[in-house]
Motif scaffolding. Structure first.
Motif, short mmCIF file in Angstrom:
data_model
loop_
_atom_site.label_atom_id
_atom_site.label_comp_id
_atom_site.label_asym_id
_atom_site.label_seq_id
_atom_site.Cartn_x
_atom_site.Cartn_y
_atom_site.Cartn_z
N THR A 202 0.84 -1.22 0.00
CA THR A 202 0.00 0.00 0.00
C THR A 202 0.87 1.27 0.00
O THR A 202 0.62 2.17 -0.80
N PRO A 203 1.91 1.34 0.87
CA PRO A 203 2.72 2.58 0.86
C PRO A 203 3.91 2.53 -0.09
O PRO A 203 4.72 3.46 -0.08
N LEU A 204 4.06 1.48 -0.87
CA LEU A 204 5.26 1.34 -1.71
C LEU A 204 4.95 1.55 -3.19
O LEU A 204 3.85 1.26 -3.64
N ASN A 205 5.95 2.03 -3.94
CA ASN A 205 5.78 2.02 -5.39
C ASN A 205 6.39 0.71 -5.91
O ASN A 205 6.96 -0.07 -5.14
N ILE A 206 6.23 0.48 -7.21
CA ILE A 206 6.66 -0.79 -7.80
C ILE A 206 8.14 -1.07 -7.51
O ILE A 206 8.52 -2.15 -7.08
N GLU A 207 8.96 -0.04 -7.74
CA GLU A 207 10.41 -0.24 -7.58
C GLU A 207 10.77 -0.62 -6.15
O GLU A 207 11.62 -1.49 -5.93
N GLN A 208 10.11 0.01 -5.19
CA GLN A 208 10.38 -0.31 -3.78
C GLN A 208 9.96 -1.75 -3.47
O GLN A 208 10.65 -2.46 -2.73
N ALA A 209 8.83 -2.17 -4.05
CA ALA A 209 8.36 -3.53 -3.82
C ALA A 209 9.34 -4.54 -4.43
O ALA A 209 9.66 -5.56 -3.82
N VAL A 210 9.84 -4.23 -5.63
CA VAL A 210 10.81 -5.11 -6.30
C VAL A 210 12.07 -5.24 -5.43
O VAL A 210 12.57 -6.35 -5.19
N GLN A 211 12.56 -4.10 -4.95
CA GLN A 211 13.79 -4.11 -4.14
C GLN A 211 13.59 -4.92 -2.85
O GLN A 211 14.50 -5.62 -2.41
N GLU A 212 12.39 -4.84 -2.30
CA GLU A 212 12.11 -5.58 -1.06
C GLU A 212 12.16 -7.09 -1.32
O GLU A 212 12.74 -7.85 -0.55
N VAL A 213 11.56 -7.53 -2.44
CA VAL A 213 11.60 -8.97 -2.76
C VAL A 213 13.04 -9.41 -3.00
O VAL A 213 13.49 -10.44 -2.49
N LEU A 214 13.78 -8.60 -3.76
CA LEU A 214 15.17 -8.96 -4.06
C LEU A 214 16.00 -9.03 -2.77
O LEU A 214 16.81 -9.94 -2.61
N SER A 215 15.76 -8.11 -1.86
CA SER A 215 16.59 -8.15 -0.65
C SER A 215 16.21 -9.35 0.21
O SER A 215 17.08 -9.95 0.85
N ARG A 216 14.94 -9.76 0.18
CA ARG A 216 14.58 -10.98 0.94
C ARG A 216 15.22 -12.22 0.29
O ARG A 216 15.62 -13.15 0.98
N TYR A 217 15.32 -12.19 -1.04
CA TYR A 217 15.95 -13.33 -1.73
C TYR A 217 17.45 -13.36 -1.44
O TYR A 217 18.00 -14.43 -1.12
N HIS A 218 18.10 -12.22 -1.53
CA HIS A 218 19.54 -12.19 -1.29
C HIS A 218 19.86 -12.53 0.17
O HIS A 218 20.90 -13.11 0.46
#
Ligand code: DC
Length: 223
Positions: A202-218
């Protein structure tokens, strides 16, 4: 590489949560394949309507699932040899998909088609039951959601950008009705799977959401 060693990132969530765009970008960033499982349900709904098969005819729809020829080539989607355009993204197609997705035999008939997408070096799959049913051994499971109001607004913008007419109140109603049907159905209902981590965009834009998934993966990789 043995199939069970091919990593899968499962991204499940309600309609219009942005999970498709996020999953696609995560796949690109990691050089992985991408599965839009909702498109399979939408394509089957479309194929049924073209053949005049009722959306409640479970056996005929399951049979049809084994017969249709579905191909994804980058962003292009082909159904029985013909390219499918924006009609796949209409609310009508989404609603037809949601109806047939409630039928257990249809879901079973689409299982192998979905698992075929698991190829080296990895897969990012988005849908409703990627983590719970289709790829229960996913290395990362994300339940991506946003408030119904935020989703209606995003869908509204998306449709306007495509030059398609839209009414925000009607979209909100549609999203709420679809959430209700997807969460209440008895087979593979939409829910946060065990082992899945919540990502509220809800408070994130697409890029922030992508970065969050990538950081959880890394974070997993460095463990
Ligand atoms: O993600 P989408 O809006 O394109 O999905 C369309 C419909 O298909 C959705 O209402 C629920 C259903 N669906 C499902 O039941 N299981 C999936 N893995 C993907 C979609």
């Amino acid at each position: 590489m043995h199939i069970s060693n091919i990593p899968v990132i499962a991204i499940d969530g309600p309609s219009a949560s942005g999970k498709g765009t996020v999953a696609q970008r995560v796949a690109t960033a990691l050089g992985m394949h991408y599965l839009d499982s909702g498109a399979l349900y939408r394509l089957l709904g479309l194929a049924a309507q073209r053949r005049g098969i009722a959306l409640e005819a479970e056996d005929r729809l399951a049979e049809l699932a084994g017969q249709v020829d579905i191909r994804f080539e980058g962003a292009d989607i082909w159904l029985d040899g013909a390219q499918v355009g924006d009609e796949l993204r209409t609310e009508e197609a989404g609603s037809a998909a949601s109806k047939i997705a409630a039928l257990p035999k249809v879901r079973a008939a689409l299982l192998d088609k979905q698992r075929d997408f698991r190829r080296a070096p990895g897969l990012v799959a988005d849908g409703r039951d990627m983590a719970s049913v289709v790829f229960p051994d996913s290395v990362l499971k994300i339940f991506l959601t946003a408030s119904a109001e935020a989703r209606a607004e995003r869908r509204f913008k998306q449709l306007k950008e495509k030059g398609m007419g839209a009414n925000i109140a009607a979209l909100l109603q549609d999203i709420q009705a679809r959430d209700e049907r997807d969460t209440q159905r008895s087979v593979a209902p939409l829910q946060q799977a065990q082992g899945a981590s919540l990502l509220d965009t809800t408070p994130l834009n697409i890029e922030q959401a992508v970065q969050e998934v990538l950081s959880r993966y890394h974070a997993l990789e460095s463990k």
